[in-house]
Design a protein around this motif. Structure first.
Motif, PDB file in Angstrom:
ATOM      1  N   ILE A   1      -2.488   3.050  -2.118  1.00 53.56           N
ATOM      2  CA  ILE A   1      -3.284   1.783  -2.254  1.00 53.56           C
ATOM      3  C   ILE A   1      -2.851   1.001  -1.189  1.00 53.56           C
ATOM      4  CG2 ILE A   1      -3.391  -0.637  -3.254  1.00 53.56           C
ATOM      5  CD1 ILE A   1      -3.035   1.101  -5.859  1.00 53.56           C
ATOM      6  N   GLU A   2      -1.672   0.952  -0.494  1.00 52.38           N
ATOM      7  CA  GLU A   2      -1.191   0.199   0.574  1.00 52.38           C
ATOM      8  C   GLU A   2      -1.701   0.807   1.800  1.00 52.38           C
ATOM      9  OE1 GLU A   2       3.103  -0.137   2.797  1.00 52.38           O
ATOM     10  OE2 GLU A   2       3.043  -0.952   0.657  1.00 52.38           O
TER      11      GLU A   2
ATOM     12  N   GLY B   1     -10.003   3.149 -10.875  1.00 51.83           N
ATOM     13  CA  GLY B   1      -9.670   2.587  -9.498  1.00 51.83           C
ATOM     14  C   GLY B   1     -10.362   1.371  -9.079  1.00 51.83           C
TER      15      GLY B   1
ATOM     16  N   VAL C   1      -8.674  -5.282   0.779  1.00 49.94           N
ATOM     17  CA  VAL C   1      -8.691  -4.807  -0.524  1.00 49.94           C
ATOM     18  C   VAL C   1     -10.014  -4.377  -0.851  1.00 49.94           C
ATOM     19  CG1 VAL C   1      -7.892  -5.371  -2.798  1.00 49.94           C
ATOM     20  CG2 VAL C   1      -6.407  -6.073  -1.053  1.00 49.94           C
TER      21      VAL C   1
ATOM     22  N   ALA D   1     -11.186  -0.401  -1.909  1.00 46.69           N
ATOM     23  CA  ALA D   1     -11.755  -0.072  -3.224  1.00 46.69           C
ATOM     24  C   ALA D   1     -12.859   0.743  -3.322  1.00 46.69           C
ATOM     25  CB  ALA D   1     -11.681  -1.276  -4.202  1.00 46.69           C
TER      26      ALA D   1
ATOM     27  N   PHE E   1      -9.801   2.760  -5.656  1.00 44.23           N
ATOM     28  CA  PHE E   1      -8.439   3.449  -5.373  1.00 44.23           C
ATOM     29  C   PHE E   1      -8.562   4.661  -6.255  1.00 44.23           C
ATOM     30  CE2 PHE E   1      -7.872  -1.054  -4.471  1.00 44.23           C
ATOM     31  CZ  PHE E   1      -7.656  -0.966  -3.132  1.00 44.23           C
TER      32      PHE E   1
ATOM     33  N   VAL F   1      -5.700   6.098  -8.496  1.00 42.88           N
ATOM     34  CA  VAL F   1      -5.344   5.507  -9.877  1.00 42.88           C
ATOM     35  C   VAL F   1      -5.766   6.335 -11.012  1.00 42.88           C
ATOM     36  CG1 VAL F   1      -5.888   3.495 -11.149  1.00 42.88           C
ATOM     37  CG2 VAL F   1      -5.141   3.158  -8.764  1.00 42.88           C
TER      38      VAL F   1
ATOM     39  N   PHE G   1      -0.787  -0.974 -12.913  1.00 45.83           N
ATOM     40  CA  PHE G   1      -1.776  -1.249 -11.902  1.00 45.83           C
ATOM     41  C   PHE G   1      -2.962  -1.941 -12.501  1.00 45.83           C
ATOM     42  CE2 PHE G   1       0.403   2.214 -10.036  1.00 45.83           C
ATOM     43  CZ  PHE G   1       0.501   2.025  -8.703  1.00 45.83           C
TER      44      PHE G   1
END
Length: 96
Positions: free
Chosen positions: A7-8, A37, A61, A65, A67, A70, A82
């Motif tokens: 994610i980062e 996600g 962010v 997305a 993600f 997830v 999450f």
């Protein structure tokens, strides 16, 4: 953990650095996801003090997305870590 790292990285890759960004800046965001996600919300919890930087963090962010990582999580792990989480946004290239 691996999902958090993915994610980062995705957020950093989707970040457009504003001209006002400076080393040491960071914003803390509250991020909410669904199990697929997908992003349901992103809000500033702690501002960097620079509105352009904060806005760019939120946009990164949103662009990153959904993600995909997830989706692989066990439901309990997703709910615990999450569903809603704090994301410390301090891009690597600001540390040079």
């Amino acid at each position: 953990d691996a999902v958090g790292y993915e994610i980062e990285r995705a957020v950093e890759l989707n970040w457009s650095r504003p001209p006002s960004a400076r080393r040491g800046m960071q914003a803390i965001l509250s991020v909410s996801l669904v199990p697929t996600g997908g992003l349901t919300s992103v809000d500033i919890v702690e501002s960097s003090g620079d509105s352009a930087f904060d806005r760019s963090a939120m946009q990164a962010v949103q662009k990153a997305a959904p993600f995909d990582a997830v989706r692989e999580l066990e439901p309990a792990m997703f709910e615990r870590n999450f569903r809603t989480f704090l994301f410390r946004f301090n891009p690597q290239d600001l540390r040079l």
